[in-house]
Enzyme design. Structure first.
Site, PDB file in Angstrom:
ATOM      1  N   TYR A  42       0.838  -1.194   0.000  1.00 53.79           N
ATOM      2  CA  TYR A  42       0.000   0.000   0.000  1.00 53.79           C
ATOM      3  C   TYR A  42       0.878   1.250   0.000  1.00 53.79           C
ATOM      4  O   TYR A  42       0.579   2.241  -0.668  1.00 53.79           O
ATOM      5  CB  TYR A  42      -0.953   0.032   1.203  1.00 53.79           C
ATOM      6  CG  TYR A  42      -1.872   1.218   1.129  1.00 53.79           C
ATOM      7  CD1 TYR A  42      -3.016   1.186   0.347  1.00 53.79           C
ATOM      8  CD2 TYR A  42      -1.563   2.408   1.797  1.00 53.79           C
ATOM      9  CE1 TYR A  42      -3.836   2.297   0.225  1.00 53.79           C
ATOM     10  CE2 TYR A  42      -2.374   3.522   1.684  1.00 53.79           C
ATOM     11  CZ  TYR A  42      -3.509   3.462   0.896  1.00 53.79           C
ATOM     12  OH  TYR A  42      -4.307   4.577   0.782  1.00 53.79           O
ATOM     13  N   SER A 124      -1.917  14.552   6.824  1.00 56.71           N
ATOM     14  CA  SER A 124      -2.853  14.173   5.777  1.00 56.71           C
ATOM     15  C   SER A 124      -4.289  14.162   6.272  1.00 56.71           C
ATOM     16  O   SER A 124      -4.566  13.806   7.425  1.00 56.71           O
ATOM     17  CB  SER A 124      -2.496  12.778   5.252  1.00 56.71           C
ATOM     18  OG  SER A 124      -3.472  12.298   4.357  1.00 56.71           O
ATOM     19  N   GLN A 146      -2.883  18.938   4.976  1.00 54.40           N
ATOM     20  CA  GLN A 146      -3.190  18.574   3.591  1.00 54.40           C
ATOM     21  C   GLN A 146      -4.658  18.204   3.489  1.00 54.40           C
ATOM     22  O   GLN A 146      -5.167  17.373   4.250  1.00 54.40           O
ATOM     23  CB  GLN A 146      -2.319  17.398   3.146  1.00 54.40           C
ATOM     24  CG  GLN A 146      -2.642  16.856   1.769  1.00 54.40           C
ATOM     25  CD  GLN A 146      -3.664  15.739   1.810  1.00 54.40           C
ATOM     26  OE1 GLN A 146      -3.804  15.053   2.824  1.00 54.40           O
ATOM     27  NE2 GLN A 146      -4.394  15.548   0.726  1.00 54.40           N
ATOM     28  N   TYR A 148      -7.812  16.683   1.346  1.00 50.95           N
ATOM     29  CA  TYR A 148      -8.522  16.028   0.261  1.00 50.95           C
ATOM     30  C   TYR A 148      -9.920  16.650   0.244  1.00 50.95           C
ATOM     31  O   TYR A 148     -10.690  16.459   1.179  1.00 50.95           O
ATOM     32  CB  TYR A 148      -8.609  14.515   0.481  1.00 50.95           C
ATOM     33  CG  TYR A 148      -7.345  13.769   0.166  1.00 50.95           C
ATOM     34  CD1 TYR A 148      -6.752  13.866  -1.093  1.00 50.95           C
ATOM     35  CD2 TYR A 148      -6.743  12.944   1.105  1.00 50.95           C
ATOM     36  CE1 TYR A 148      -5.587  13.176  -1.399  1.00 50.95           C
ATOM     37  CE2 TYR A 148      -5.583  12.237   0.813  1.00 50.95           C
ATOM     38  CZ  TYR A 148      -5.018  12.371  -0.448  1.00 50.95           C
ATOM     39  OH  TYR A 148      -3.871  11.679  -0.743  1.00 50.95           O
ATOM     40  N   THR A 174      -4.523  18.851  -2.171  1.00 49.92           N
ATOM     41  CA  THR A 174      -4.077  17.870  -3.160  1.00 49.92           C
ATOM     42  C   THR A 174      -5.088  17.820  -4.301  1.00 49.92           C
ATOM     43  O   THR A 174      -6.265  17.535  -4.086  1.00 49.92           O
ATOM     44  CB  THR A 174      -3.916  16.486  -2.515  1.00 49.92           C
ATOM     45  OG1 THR A 174      -2.848  16.542  -1.560  1.00 49.92           O
ATOM     46  CG2 THR A 174      -3.579  15.432  -3.558  1.00 49.92           C
ATOM     47  N   LYS A 256      -1.061  21.058  -4.436  1.00 43.41           N
ATOM     48  CA  LYS A 256      -0.152  19.926  -4.610  1.00 43.41           C
ATOM     49  C   LYS A 256      -0.649  19.064  -5.770  1.00 43.41           C
ATOM     50  O   LYS A 256      -1.818  18.679  -5.809  1.00 43.41           O
ATOM     51  CB  LYS A 256      -0.080  19.101  -3.335  1.00 43.41           C
ATOM     52  CG  LYS A 256       0.843  17.895  -3.402  1.00 43.41           C
ATOM     53  CD  LYS A 256       0.942  17.237  -2.027  1.00 43.41           C
ATOM     54  CE  LYS A 256       1.811  15.998  -2.051  1.00 43.41           C
ATOM     55  NZ  LYS A 256       1.106  14.846  -2.665  1.00 43.41           N
ATOM     56  N   HIS A 280       2.369  12.580  -7.014  1.00 42.40           N
ATOM     57  CA  HIS A 280       1.864  11.710  -5.947  1.00 42.40           C
ATOM     58  C   HIS A 280       2.694  10.433  -5.828  1.00 42.40           C
ATOM     59  O   HIS A 280       2.183   9.355  -5.551  1.00 42.40           O
ATOM     60  CB  HIS A 280       0.393  11.354  -6.201  1.00 42.40           C
ATOM     61  CG  HIS A 280      -0.422  11.219  -4.953  1.00 42.40           C
ATOM     62  ND1 HIS A 280      -1.423  12.087  -4.621  1.00 42.40           N
ATOM     63  CD2 HIS A 280      -0.378  10.314  -3.944  1.00 42.40           C
ATOM     64  CE1 HIS A 280      -1.983  11.727  -3.483  1.00 42.40           C
ATOM     65  NE2 HIS A 280      -1.348  10.650  -3.038  1.00 42.40           N
ATOM     66  N   ARG A 283       1.584   7.418  -7.789  1.00 38.94           N
ATOM     67  CA  ARG A 283       0.448   6.633  -7.313  1.00 38.94           C
ATOM     68  C   ARG A 283      -0.864   6.934  -8.041  1.00 38.94           C
ATOM     69  O   ARG A 283      -1.858   6.247  -7.822  1.00 38.94           O
ATOM     70  CB  ARG A 283       0.245   6.874  -5.814  1.00 38.94           C
ATOM     71  CG  ARG A 283       1.359   6.273  -4.975  1.00 38.94           C
ATOM     72  CD  ARG A 283       1.278   6.712  -3.522  1.00 38.94           C
ATOM     73  NE  ARG A 283       0.085   6.259  -2.839  1.00 38.94           N
ATOM     74  CZ  ARG A 283      -0.107   5.039  -2.351  1.00 38.94           C
ATOM     75  NH1 ARG A 283       0.836   4.107  -2.515  1.00 38.94           N
ATOM     76  NH2 ARG A 283      -1.215   4.728  -1.707  1.00 38.94           N
ATOM     77  N   ASP A 311       7.854  17.495  -4.711  1.00 40.65           N
ATOM     78  CA  ASP A 311       7.538  16.233  -4.049  1.00 40.65           C
ATOM     79  C   ASP A 311       7.661  15.118  -5.078  1.00 40.65           C
ATOM     80  O   ASP A 311       7.474  15.357  -6.270  1.00 40.65           O
ATOM     81  CB  ASP A 311       6.096  16.312  -3.518  1.00 40.65           C
ATOM     82  CG  ASP A 311       5.547  14.967  -3.082  1.00 40.65           C
ATOM     83  OD1 ASP A 311       5.903  14.529  -1.981  1.00 40.65           O
ATOM     84  OD2 ASP A 311       4.768  14.364  -3.841  1.00 40.65           O
ATOM     85  N   GLY A 334       8.534  11.458   1.370  1.00 38.32           N
ATOM     86  CA  GLY A 334       7.442  10.588   1.756  1.00 38.32           C
ATOM     87  C   GLY A 334       7.860   9.185   2.140  1.00 38.32           C
ATOM     88  O   GLY A 334       8.059   8.874   3.307  1.00 38.32           O
ATOM     89  N   ARG A 335       8.041   8.302   1.153  1.00 40.85           N
ATOM     90  CA  ARG A 335       8.297   6.892   1.453  1.00 40.85           C
ATOM     91  C   ARG A 335       9.501   6.659   2.367  1.00 40.85           C
ATOM     92  O   ARG A 335       9.445   5.772   3.224  1.00 40.85           O
ATOM     93  CB  ARG A 335       8.450   6.110   0.148  1.00 40.85           C
ATOM     94  CG  ARG A 335       7.117   5.904  -0.599  1.00 40.85           C
ATOM     95  CD  ARG A 335       7.321   5.030  -1.816  1.00 40.85           C
ATOM     96  NE  ARG A 335       6.087   4.734  -2.530  1.00 40.85           N
ATOM     97  CZ  ARG A 335       5.692   5.347  -3.654  1.00 40.85           C
ATOM     98  NH1 ARG A 335       6.450   6.299  -4.179  1.00 40.85           N
ATOM     99  NH2 ARG A 335       4.562   5.002  -4.245  1.00 40.85           N
TER     100      ARG A 335
END
Length: 383
Positions: A42, A124, A146, A148, A174, A256, A280, A283, A311, A334-335
């Site tokens: 994921y 997030s 952030q 959504y 985003t 973003k 993203h 993704r 990013d 991020g990751r």
């Protein structure tokens, strides 16, 4: 002695222990071995054949640093100013949702680590823990929120106002996720953690969201999850909708997901306060342009009228040097910090950030630069 030199010396003298792998590839591999396949993929997997995800970092190789010699870099200033605040480093923790699937502390541990390292944390909308709980865990840390943008715009506004009340200092909207992309690994594993009640903490504690339910989430979680699934994305949004959010808050608003220079022009026309060039992490649209490839054109359009951040694809210090040299004011990571969280919780996140900052500091110095403001395209050669 500056940051990178200090970290090196402490490690070599065994004053500080490497509790996670220093090398990004080993960090990812160890996280994969540590986690169950569903949560690992994921985080790690992306849309389609993952071409964009793979290319995000490889695209940095098209830009090579041409170091300058006999420059006094004995002292360095890594700080950057954004929206009237001076940040110690040009690095932010990117908004990553549902962090509880890889460590029980989730966003709380990441936010504490970011605050300890003096790195801004972008919380997030899709957090397992609410934005208020995240703020309570890192009262002295710099935090952005952030968003959504829900198809129920009153819920979106509620979250923006909650963030402002809780002490967040910017809103990151985003744009590239009006719906979730086709992610092959998640489909293969039949895994969407939100449908298990993970990653919807901001909704479960939102008064407007809860007002849409006939019973409280504590009494009927299934109905709350189904409402989340119904209102999460908003593919009907257009540029004119930005004015509505602008009227709801005095905080800086960043967009973003910008990759096209014409969208950068539209962002300027609509009075936003910043742009985050991002795909993203690969993704959303497989085959999309990489962020570092999109960055120069967008910076040429913006001409320093508003900050441009980058990013997607930041793995090492050289990546940060290249991004800043191409015009970014700061980068989001991020990751890498997710894998640090998976392996060692809060301390793992701190060490990922420590390593990135130290690598960036030393790479900048060895390139002949001592301040962020000295980084420009003259330092790079495209191949």
């Amino acid at each position: 002695m500056t940051y990178g030199n200090q970290v090196q010396l402490k490690v070599y003298q065994q004053i500080e222990e490497n509790i996670i792998p220093v090398t990004y590839e080993e960090l990812e591999a160890k996280a994969k071995a540590h986690l169950k396949k569903e949560p690992f993929y994921y985080v790690a997997a992306s849309a389609g054949a993952e071409v964009t995800a793979r290319n995000n970092n490889r695209a940095f190789d098209k830009w090579q640093i041409v170091p300058r010699m006999l420059c006094d870099t004995s002292t360095r200033d890594l700080s950057v100013e954004l929206y009237g605040k001076r940040y110690k480093y040009p690095i932010l923790c990117a908004p990553v949702g549902v962090q509880s699937i890889i460590h029980p502390d989730g966003e709380l541990g990441s936010a504490r680590a970011a605050a300890a390292m003096e790195v801004p944390f972008v919380a997030s909308t899709a957090s397992t823990y609410s934005l208020e709980k995240v703020a309570e865990e890192s009262p002295n840390g710099e935090k952005w929120f952030q968003l959504y943008w829900s198809s129920d715009r009153e819920i979106a506004v509620s979250m923006v106002k909650r963030a402002e009340t809780a002490g967040y200092s910017a809103i990151v909207i985003t744009l590239d996720t009006p719906m979730m992309a086709w992610r092959e690994k998640d489909i293969e594993h039949k895994y969407l953690p939100f449908l298990q009640g993970e990653g919807i903490g901001n909704y479960l504690e939102d008064p407007v969201f809860c007002s849409r339910l006939t019973t409280s989430p504590k009494e009927d979680m299934t109905s709350a999850i189904m409402l989340w699934a119904k209102i999460f994305g908003n593919p009907a949004l257009t540029w004119k909708d930005l004015n509505y959010i602008r009227m709801q808050t005095n905080l800086p608003i960043l967009l973003k997901g910008i990759l096209h220079p014409d969208d950068a022009r539209l962002a300027l026309e609509h009075g936003v306060d910043g742009i985050i060039v991002s795909n993203h992490g690969g993704r959303q649209v497989d085959g999309a342009i990489t962020s570092i490839e999109a960055l120069p054109e967008i910076c040429d359009v913006v001409q320093d009228q508003i900050p441009v951040l980058l990013d997607s694809g930041i793995r090492r210090g050289a990546d940060i040097v290249k991004a800043l040299s191409l015009g970014a004011k700061a980068v989001l990571v991020g990751r890498p910090y997710m894998y640090g969280l998976a392996l060692a919780g809060e301390e793992g996140v701190k060490q990922v950030l420590r390593n990135l900052i130290a690598d960036f500091d030393l790479t900048m110095a060895l390139s002949g630069k001592s301040t962020i403001s000295e980084l420009n395209r003259d330092l790079l050669k495209k191949v």
